[in-house]
Design an enzyme around this catalytic site. Structure first.
Site, PDB file in Angstrom:
ATOM      1  N   TYR A  81      -5.370   1.020  19.482  1.00 20.95           N
ATOM      2  CA  TYR A  81      -4.851   0.655  18.162  1.00 20.95           C
ATOM      3  C   TYR A  81      -5.637  -0.523  17.588  1.00 20.95           C
ATOM      4  O   TYR A  81      -6.103  -0.483  16.440  1.00 20.95           O
ATOM      5  CB  TYR A  81      -3.358   0.308  18.268  1.00 20.95           C
ATOM      6  CG  TYR A  81      -2.762  -0.239  16.990  1.00 20.95           C
ATOM      7  CD1 TYR A  81      -2.566   0.589  15.888  1.00 20.95           C
ATOM      8  CD2 TYR A  81      -2.401  -1.585  16.880  1.00 20.95           C
ATOM      9  CE1 TYR A  81      -2.035   0.081  14.702  1.00 20.95           C
ATOM     10  CE2 TYR A  81      -1.874  -2.093  15.709  1.00 20.95           C
ATOM     11  CZ  TYR A  81      -1.690  -1.256  14.616  1.00 20.95           C
ATOM     12  OH  TYR A  81      -1.162  -1.755  13.454  1.00 20.95           O
ATOM     13  N   ILE A 129       6.771  -0.693   5.611  1.00 22.96           N
ATOM     14  CA  ILE A 129       6.157  -1.635   4.669  1.00 22.96           C
ATOM     15  C   ILE A 129       5.900  -0.930   3.325  1.00 22.96           C
ATOM     16  O   ILE A 129       6.137  -1.486   2.251  1.00 22.96           O
ATOM     17  CB  ILE A 129       4.847  -2.223   5.247  1.00 22.96           C
ATOM     18  CG1 ILE A 129       5.137  -2.985   6.553  1.00 22.96           C
ATOM     19  CG2 ILE A 129       4.170  -3.148   4.225  1.00 22.96           C
ATOM     20  CD1 ILE A 129       3.897  -3.493   7.286  1.00 22.96           C
TER      21      ILE A 129
HETATM   22  N1  LIG Z   1       4.957  -3.305  10.990  1.00 15.87           N
HETATM   23  C1  LIG Z   1       4.144  -4.170  11.589  1.00 15.87           C
HETATM   24  O1  LIG Z   1       4.579  -5.082  12.299  1.00 15.87           O
HETATM   25  C2  LIG Z   1       2.654  -4.075  11.393  1.00 15.87           C
HETATM   26  C3  LIG Z   1       1.833  -5.056  11.976  1.00 15.87           C
HETATM   27  C4  LIG Z   1       0.454  -4.963  11.813  1.00 15.87           C
HETATM   28  C5  LIG Z   1      -0.087  -3.942  11.058  1.00 15.87           C
HETATM   29  N2  LIG Z   1       0.731  -2.998  10.508  1.00 15.87           N
HETATM   30  C6  LIG Z   1       0.120  -1.937   9.730  1.00 15.87           C
HETATM   31  O2  LIG Z   1       0.804  -1.801   8.489  1.00 15.87           O
HETATM   32  C7  LIG Z   1       0.808  -0.433   8.082  1.00 15.87           C
HETATM   33  C8  LIG Z   1       2.225   0.036   7.789  1.00 15.87           C
HETATM   34  O3  LIG Z   1       2.995  -0.097   8.978  1.00 15.87           O
HETATM   35  P1  LIG Z   1       4.565   0.210   9.030  1.00 15.87           P
HETATM   36  O4  LIG Z   1       5.160  -0.707  10.007  1.00 15.87           O
HETATM   37  O5  LIG Z   1       5.106   0.314   7.661  1.00 15.87           O
HETATM   38  O6  LIG Z   1       4.528   1.663   9.720  1.00 15.87           O
HETATM   39  P2  LIG Z   1       5.236   3.029   9.311  1.00 15.87           P
HETATM   40  O7  LIG Z   1       4.949   3.975  10.430  1.00 15.87           O
HETATM   41  O8  LIG Z   1       6.635   2.806   8.935  1.00 15.87           O
HETATM   42  O9  LIG Z   1       4.402   3.474   8.022  1.00 15.87           O
HETATM   43  C9  LIG Z   1       3.198   4.183   8.106  1.00 15.87           C
HETATM   44  C10 LIG Z   1       3.332   5.431   7.248  1.00 15.87           C
HETATM   45  O10 LIG Z   1       2.094   6.147   7.315  1.00 15.87           O
HETATM   46  C11 LIG Z   1       2.389   7.523   7.379  1.00 15.87           C
HETATM   47  N3  LIG Z   1       1.260   8.217   8.009  1.00 15.87           N
HETATM   48  C12 LIG Z   1       0.898   8.205   9.319  1.00 15.87           C
HETATM   49  N4  LIG Z   1      -0.164   8.991   9.509  1.00 15.87           N
HETATM   50  C13 LIG Z   1      -0.505   9.497   8.298  1.00 15.87           C
HETATM   51  C14 LIG Z   1      -1.524  10.384   7.853  1.00 15.87           C
HETATM   52  N5  LIG Z   1      -2.413  10.903   8.712  1.00 15.87           N
HETATM   53  N6  LIG Z   1      -1.573  10.691   6.541  1.00 15.87           N
HETATM   54  C15 LIG Z   1      -0.659  10.187   5.650  1.00 15.87           C
HETATM   55  N7  LIG Z   1       0.333   9.352   6.028  1.00 15.87           N
HETATM   56  C16 LIG Z   1       0.407   9.000   7.330  1.00 15.87           C
HETATM   57  C17 LIG Z   1       3.648   7.622   8.207  1.00 15.87           C
HETATM   58  O11 LIG Z   1       4.346   8.830   7.987  1.00 15.87           O
HETATM   59  C18 LIG Z   1       4.414   6.375   7.748  1.00 15.87           C
HETATM   60  O12 LIG Z   1       5.321   6.689   6.719  1.00 15.87           O
HETATM   61  C19 LIG Z   1       0.110   0.348   9.190  1.00 15.87           C
HETATM   62  O13 LIG Z   1      -1.265   0.467   8.839  1.00 15.87           O
HETATM   63  C20 LIG Z   1       0.236  -0.575  10.396  1.00 15.87           C
HETATM   64  O14 LIG Z   1      -0.790  -0.356  11.330  1.00 15.87           O
HETATM   65  C21 LIG Z   1       2.092  -3.039  10.653  1.00 15.87           C
END
Ligand SMILES: NC(=O)c1ccc[n+]([C@@H]2O[C@H](COP(=O)([O-])OP(=O)(O)OC[C@H]3O[C@@H](n4cnc5c(N)ncnc54)[C@H](O)[C@@H]3O)[C@@H](O)[C@H]2O)c1
Length: 318
Positions: free
Chosen positions: A152, A12
């Protein structure tokens, strides 16, 4: 605006960065290239905008409060979008301590860095999982959401509560966006649509947990990005907002749509339900529509076609 975006290299985050740069904002990305899935993918995502003059990047951890404080000061940020997290229900069941450390302590560290630097505008990622198996369907933001079914979900609800505390104590403007299963190009590889597409092209069986009747509200990445962008523009007070897709779809129908787009029949390996999984997600979008004008536009048929087209071109290079 000058926006600190945590998790900028992720699925995202990378789409949002592209959009925010296109509409003229400055973005400072922070990411630690966490190894929950191949960090190489995140490096590739970054290449899309690494050279953009209005983009800066710092490799680091959201739990590092001193680093966040430095970044906010040095880059004179006025707004934060917090997406960095340990994602996924099943991983959180396996590694609850890490999930809670990153998602709760990481959020606290960010809030403290913001307080110290007087940055008070925050949009943060929450999740539909906070609703658990709520009996109020579609899910509405006034549900107390106090029955999480996984570490989570608990971590995301806790982060919302922490953000509310900073709104109350320190006058932060906060929007907690509850995303509903987001999909599209560059989707995380362990998520169902990515996994199923990969397996179908490879002629391998796909694993379905349960009987295929579980249902999810799937949101195409374009709609999610528009929702975040609109939330940034309308930040005022404290909001919890569902950012969902057009409709909910059950797993069997989802598989059929992917089969049609891929042009192959899936071989299905049926497995029992997984602990922590919910049976249904369904989004009431009235509040998001009223507060920020959010209205998703991409139907699942169109979204799956776009995703599979991207997969063929960018992953299979066909
Ligand atoms: N994709 C979905 O369907 C979905 C649904 C609900 C909520 N979310 C939330 O949206 C957000 C983005 O999700 P996404 O699907 O893009 O996931 P993603 O894993 O692709 O992106 C998350 C990013 O955060 C980085 N990260 C993780 N731990 C970290 C830390 N300690 N310090 C710095 N960076 C860190 C990771 O390297 C990654 O690039 C998250 O908070 C997730 O919980 C996503």
């Amino acid at each position: 605006m000058r926006i600190l975006l945590t998790g900028a290299a992720g699925f995202i985050g990378s789409h949002l960065t592209e959009h925010l740069l296109t509409i003229g904002h400055t973005v400072i990305g922070l990411d630690n290239f966490d190894n929950q899935y191949d960090p190489g993918r995140k490096q590739i995502n970054l290449r899309l905008f690494k050279e953009h003059t209005n983009f800066g990047f710092v490799q680091g951890d959201v739990r590092d409060q001193a680093l966040l404080t430095d970044i906010l000061r040095q880059y004179t940020c006025d707004t934060v979008v917090h997406l960095a997290a340990r994602t996924g229900v099943r991983d959180s069941v396996r590694e609850p301590a890490l999930c809670i450390d990153v998602n709760v302590n990481g959020t606290l560290s960010l809030l403290e860095a913001m307080r110290k630097t007087n940055v008070r505008r925050l949009v943060m990622a929450s999740s539909s999982s906070v609703y658990g198996n709520s009996s109020f369907v579609p899910f509405r933001e006034d549900d107390e959401a106090n029955r999480p079914l996984s570490p989570y979900a608990m971590s995301k609800r806790s982060a919302e509560l922490l953000a509310h505390t900073y709104h109350h104590l320190h006058g932060f403007d906060v929007a907690c966006l509850r995303f509903f299963t987001v999909y599209g190009p560059r989707q995380r590889p362990e998520m169902a649509i990515s996994r199923f597409t990969e397996k179908m092209y490879g002629g391998q069986p796909i694993t379905i947990y349960g009987d295929g009747s579980t249902s999810r509200n799937y949101t195409y990445i374009y709609d999610t990005v528009m929702g975040i962008s609109q939330a940034i523009n309308h930040l005022n007070g404290f909001d919890l907002l569902n950012i969902g897709g057009v409709a909910s779809v059950n797993l069997r129908d989802l598989v059929s749509l992917i089969e049609q787009a891929v042009g192959k029949k899936a071989v299905i390996d049926w497995q029992p339900n997984q602990p922590g999984d919910v049976t249904l997600t369904s989004a009431d979008l009235h509040r998001a529509s009223n507060r920020i004008g959010y209205l998703p536009s991409i139907h699942i048929e169109e979204g799956i076609n776009r995703f599979v087209r991207w997969y063929r071109q960018s992953v299979l290079c066909l």
